[in-house]
Scaffold this motif. Structure first.
Motif, PDB file in Angstrom:
ATOM      1  N   ARG A 165       0.912  -0.801   0.056  1.00 11.49           N
ATOM      2  CA  ARG A 165      -0.023  -0.197  -0.028  1.00 11.49           C
ATOM      3  C   ARG A 165       0.718   1.160  -0.303  1.00 11.49           C
ATOM      4  NH1 ARG A 165      -1.476   3.620   3.701  1.00 11.49           N
ATOM      5  NH2 ARG A 165      -1.147   1.879   5.716  1.00 11.49           N
ATOM      6  N   LEU A 166       0.202   2.217  -0.694  1.00 13.83           N
ATOM      7  CA  LEU A 166       0.972   3.240  -0.883  1.00 13.83           C
ATOM      8  C   LEU A 166       0.461   4.335   0.761  1.00 13.83           C
ATOM      9  CD1 LEU A 166       1.512   4.008  -4.527  1.00 13.83           C
ATOM     10  CD2 LEU A 166       2.935   2.730  -2.988  1.00 13.83           C
ATOM     11  N   GLY A 167       1.714   5.353   0.630  1.00 14.02           N
ATOM     12  CA  GLY A 167       1.260   5.988   2.196  1.00 14.02           C
ATOM     13  C   GLY A 167       1.380   7.242   2.071  1.00 14.02           C
ATOM     14  N   LEU A 168       2.638   7.785   1.441  1.00 13.56           N
ATOM     15  CA  LEU A 168       3.069   8.865   1.132  1.00 13.56           C
ATOM     16  C   LEU A 168       3.707   9.535  -0.390  1.00 13.56           C
ATOM     17  CD1 LEU A 168       4.254  11.911   2.193  1.00 13.56           C
ATOM     18  CD2 LEU A 168       6.473  10.804   1.855  1.00 13.56           C
ATOM     19  N   LEU A 169       2.810  10.506  -0.794  1.00 13.86           N
ATOM     20  CA  LEU A 169       3.322  10.075  -2.297  1.00 13.86           C
ATOM     21  C   LEU A 169       3.936  11.539  -1.927  1.00 13.86           C
ATOM     22  CD1 LEU A 169       3.733   9.976  -5.736  1.00 13.86           C
ATOM     23  CD2 LEU A 169       1.861  10.382  -5.796  1.00 13.86           C
ATOM     24  N   TYR A 170       5.458  11.712  -2.448  1.00 11.82           N
ATOM     25  CA  TYR A 170       5.674  13.609  -2.467  1.00 11.82           C
ATOM     26  C   TYR A 170       6.250  13.745  -3.909  1.00 11.82           C
ATOM     27  CZ  TYR A 170       9.589  16.983  -1.413  1.00 11.82           C
ATOM     28  OH  TYR A 170       9.722  18.378  -1.590  1.00 11.82           O
ATOM     29  N   MET A 171       5.832  14.084  -4.367  1.00 12.59           N
ATOM     30  CA  MET A 171       6.474  14.997  -5.613  1.00 12.59           C
ATOM     31  C   MET A 171       7.452  16.683  -5.599  1.00 12.59           C
ATOM     32  SD  MET A 171       3.727  13.927  -8.172  1.00 12.59           S
ATOM     33  CE  MET A 171       2.456  14.668  -7.139  1.00 12.59           C
ATOM     34  N   THR A 172       8.242  16.785  -5.918  1.00 11.95           N
ATOM     35  CA  THR A 172       8.977  18.079  -6.046  1.00 11.95           C
ATOM     36  C   THR A 172       9.070  18.271  -7.536  1.00 11.95           C
ATOM     37  OG1 THR A 172      11.142  18.781  -5.268  1.00 11.95           O
ATOM     38  CG2 THR A 172      11.100  16.890  -5.175  1.00 11.95           C
ATOM     39  N   GLY A 173      10.296  19.468  -7.765  1.00 14.79           N
ATOM     40  CA  GLY A 173      10.885  19.829  -9.528  1.00 14.79           C
ATOM     41  C   GLY A 173       9.738  21.093 -10.004  1.00 14.79           C
ATOM     42  N   HIS A 174       9.260  20.135 -10.933  1.00 11.19           N
ATOM     43  CA  HIS A 174       8.607  21.631 -12.432  1.00 11.19           C
ATOM     44  C   HIS A 174       7.713  20.941 -12.667  1.00 11.19           C
ATOM     45  CE1 HIS A 174      11.713  24.675 -12.079  1.00 11.19           C
ATOM     46  NE2 HIS A 174      12.883  22.958 -12.161  1.00 11.19           N
ATOM     47  N   GLY A 175       6.287  21.182 -12.234  1.00  9.45           N
ATOM     48  CA  GLY A 175       4.847  20.358 -13.047  1.00  9.45           C
ATOM     49  C   GLY A 175       5.124  21.740 -14.176  1.00  9.45           C
ATOM     50  N   SER A 176       3.995  21.124 -14.649  1.00  4.85           N
ATOM     51  CA  SER A 176       3.489  22.371 -15.990  1.00  4.85           C
ATOM     52  C   SER A 176       1.791  21.249 -15.809  1.00  4.85           C
ATOM     53  CB  SER A 176       4.009  21.278 -17.499  1.00  4.85           C
ATOM     54  OG  SER A 176       3.666  22.129 -18.305  1.00  4.85           O
ATOM     55  N   LEU A 177       1.251  22.334 -17.433  1.00  4.12           N
ATOM     56  CA  LEU A 177      -0.141  22.114 -17.558  1.00  4.12           C
ATOM     57  C   LEU A 177       0.288  20.905 -19.136  1.00  4.12           C
ATOM     58  CD1 LEU A 177      -2.467  24.644 -16.920  1.00  4.12           C
ATOM     59  CD2 LEU A 177      -2.594  22.628 -16.274  1.00  4.12           C
ATOM     60  N   TYR A 178      -0.948  19.849 -19.231  1.00  5.12           N
ATOM     61  CA  TYR A 178      -0.737  19.079 -20.286  1.00  5.12           C
ATOM     62  C   TYR A 178      -2.228  18.922 -20.799  1.00  5.12           C
ATOM     63  CZ  TYR A 178      -0.388  14.917 -22.945  1.00  5.12           C
ATOM     64  OH  TYR A 178      -0.731  13.740 -24.027  1.00  5.12           O
ATOM     65  N   ARG A 179      -1.398  19.832 -21.867  1.00  6.81           N
ATOM     66  CA  ARG A 179      -3.167  19.930 -23.231  1.00  6.81           C
ATOM     67  C   ARG A 179      -3.208  19.016 -24.055  1.00  6.81           C
ATOM     68  NH1 ARG A 179      -4.794  25.257 -21.274  1.00  6.81           N
ATOM     69  NH2 ARG A 179      -2.891  26.323 -20.790  1.00  6.81           N
ATOM     70  N   GLN A 180      -4.396  18.630 -23.839  1.00  9.63           N
ATOM     71  CA  GLN A 180      -4.932  17.542 -25.023  1.00  9.63           C
ATOM     72  C   GLN A 180      -6.841  17.943 -26.227  1.00  9.63           C
ATOM     73  OE1 GLN A 180      -4.585  13.687 -24.283  1.00  9.63           O
ATOM     74  NE2 GLN A 180      -3.251  13.489 -25.867  1.00  9.63           N
ATOM     75  N   LYS A 181      -7.248  17.934 -27.524  1.00 12.51           N
ATOM     76  CA  LYS A 181      -7.853  18.267 -27.126  1.00 12.51           C
ATOM     77  C   LYS A 181      -9.320  17.651 -26.657  1.00 12.51           C
ATOM     78  CE  LYS A 181      -7.168  17.982 -32.592  1.00 12.51           C
ATOM     79  NZ  LYS A 181      -7.285  17.711 -33.608  1.00 12.51           N
ATOM     80  N   ASN A 182      -9.433  16.280 -26.098  1.00 15.03           N
ATOM     81  CA  ASN A 182     -10.329  16.146 -24.755  1.00 15.03           C
ATOM     82  C   ASN A 182      -9.730  17.290 -23.730  1.00 15.03           C
ATOM     83  OD1 ASN A 182      -7.702  14.588 -24.121  1.00 15.03           O
ATOM     84  ND2 ASN A 182      -8.323  13.048 -24.242  1.00 15.03           N
ATOM     85  N   LEU A 183      -8.494  17.718 -23.602  1.00 21.70           N
ATOM     86  CA  LEU A 183      -8.065  17.857 -22.211  1.00 21.70           C
ATOM     87  C   LEU A 183      -7.938  19.396 -22.440  1.00 21.70           C
ATOM     88  CD1 LEU A 183      -5.859  15.766 -20.539  1.00 21.70           C
ATOM     89  CD2 LEU A 183      -8.260  16.341 -19.887  1.00 21.70           C
ATOM     90  N   PRO A 184      -8.794  21.016 -22.970  1.00 16.48           N
ATOM     91  CA  PRO A 184      -8.675  22.194 -23.384  1.00 16.48           C
ATOM     92  C   PRO A 184      -8.451  23.041 -22.429  1.00 16.48           C
ATOM     93  CG  PRO A 184     -11.128  21.582 -23.380  1.00 16.48           C
ATOM     94  CD  PRO A 184     -10.154  20.456 -23.328  1.00 16.48           C
ATOM     95  N   ASP A 185      -8.686  21.957 -20.980  1.00 16.97           N
ATOM     96  CA  ASP A 185      -8.065  23.412 -19.505  1.00 16.97           C
ATOM     97  C   ASP A 185      -6.806  22.719 -19.855  1.00 16.97           C
ATOM     98  OD1 ASP A 185     -10.792  24.913 -20.389  1.00 16.97           O
ATOM     99  OD2 ASP A 185     -11.687  24.451 -18.447  1.00 16.97           O
ATOM    100  N   GLY A 186      -6.466  21.761 -20.136  1.00 18.50           N
ATOM    101  CA  GLY A 186      -5.307  21.302 -19.066  1.00 18.50           C
ATOM    102  C   GLY A 186      -5.288  20.039 -18.100  1.00 18.50           C
ATOM    103  N   GLU A 187      -4.164  19.851 -18.103  1.00 12.13           N
ATOM    104  CA  GLU A 187      -4.250  18.735 -16.542  1.00 12.13           C
ATOM    105  C   GLU A 187      -3.089  18.640 -15.748  1.00 12.13           C
ATOM    106  OE1 GLU A 187      -6.196  13.758 -15.076  1.00 12.13           O
ATOM    107  OE2 GLU A 187      -4.049  14.264 -17.099  1.00 12.13           O
ATOM    108  N   ALA A 188      -2.520  18.853 -14.976  1.00 13.68           N
ATOM    109  CA  ALA A 188      -1.371  19.399 -14.106  1.00 13.68           C
ATOM    110  C   ALA A 188      -0.930  17.605 -14.036  1.00 13.68           C
ATOM    111  CB  ALA A 188      -1.730  19.263 -12.785  1.00 13.68           C
ATOM    112  N   CYS A 189       0.213  18.192 -14.658  1.00 15.29           N
ATOM    113  CA  CYS A 189       1.476  17.160 -14.687  1.00 15.29           C
ATOM    114  C   CYS A 189       3.278  17.310 -14.169  1.00 15.29           C
ATOM    115  CB  CYS A 189       1.826  16.429 -16.397  1.00 15.29           C
ATOM    116  SG  CYS A 189       2.661  17.456 -16.988  1.00 15.29           S
ATOM    117  N   ILE A 190       3.673  16.099 -14.121  1.00 21.51           N
ATOM    118  CA  ILE A 190       4.881  16.765 -13.506  1.00 21.51           C
ATOM    119  C   ILE A 190       5.423  15.510 -14.487  1.00 21.51           C
ATOM    120  CG2 ILE A 190       5.224  14.297 -12.563  1.00 21.51           C
ATOM    121  CD1 ILE A 190       7.349  15.866 -11.020  1.00 21.51           C
ATOM    122  N   MET A 191       6.614  16.912 -15.973  1.00 23.88           N
ATOM    123  CA  MET A 191       7.497  16.689 -16.970  1.00 23.88           C
ATOM    124  C   MET A 191       8.671  15.689 -16.307  1.00 23.88           C
ATOM    125  SD  MET A 191       5.434  17.951 -18.757  1.00 23.88           S
ATOM    126  CE  MET A 191       6.642  17.361 -20.139  1.00 23.88           C
TER     127      MET A 191
END
Length: 173
Positions: free
Chosen positions: A100-126
């Motif tokens: 089981r995952l008890g902790l998820l930690y992400m650091t660095g540079h996030g961005s928005l991922y855009r596609q036709k089906n996601l016109p507003d974008g979706e948060a992502c980590i590159m």
């Protein structure tokens, strides 16, 4: 140097405070993951190999060691940005092994991922081979209990997106 040490200390304090708050709101068996009958892992992801973010991932690792997770899975702790393929493969392997995952930690540079089906974008980590998106992670995180700590640009997009998709016992910071 002093600023970097201060930032790492603040990060460690926030993680420990978040974990303490999280565990205090649950039963006593969850205070130390190593006493649970099921194995519990912490996942740490960094996509920026600068000294600042590598320092963040090392501070997160030290914080996790204090809570005796069965496994601490680190990505991007040295001089290479991890691949989306590797991160997803390891998370699926945890599911398959019943970890089981008890902790998820992400650091660095996030961005928005855009596609036709996601016109507003979706948060992502590159990552090295492709962006790791909210949709990639939602099905791999289980139902908790879990603390998710997002230290990325567009972090609020992660919190909002995960809050809409996750079902279970989660704290999003």
């Amino acid at each position: 140097m002093v600023l970097r040490d201060l930032a790492s200390s603040c990060l460690l304090l926030l993680m420990v405070s978040g974990l303490a708050f999280y565990f205090a709101s649950t039963d006593l068996m969850r205070i130390n993951p190593s006493v649970l009958s099921e194995p519990v892992a912490a996942v740490l992801i960094n996509n920026d190999i600068s000294e600042l973010h590598c320092g963040n991932i090392r501070a997160a690792y030290r914080a996790c060691r204090q809570f005796a997770f069965h496994e601490i899975l680190m990505f991007g702790e040295t001089d290479e940005v991890p691949s989306r393929t590797d991160v997803i493969r390891v998370l699926k392997n945890c599911q398959w092994r019943g970890v089981r995952l008890g902790l998820l930690y992400m650091t660095g540079h996030g961005s928005l991922y855009r596609q036709k089906n996601l016109p507003d974008g979706e948060a992502c980590i590159m990552l090295k081979d492709a962006p790791l998106r909210i949709g990639d992670l939602a099905s791999l995180l289980g139902s908790g209990p879990m603390l998710i700590y997002v230290d990325l640009c567009y972090g609020s997009g992660w919190v909002e997106g995960l809050d809409k998709r996750l079902q279970g016992d989660f704290i999003l910071l």
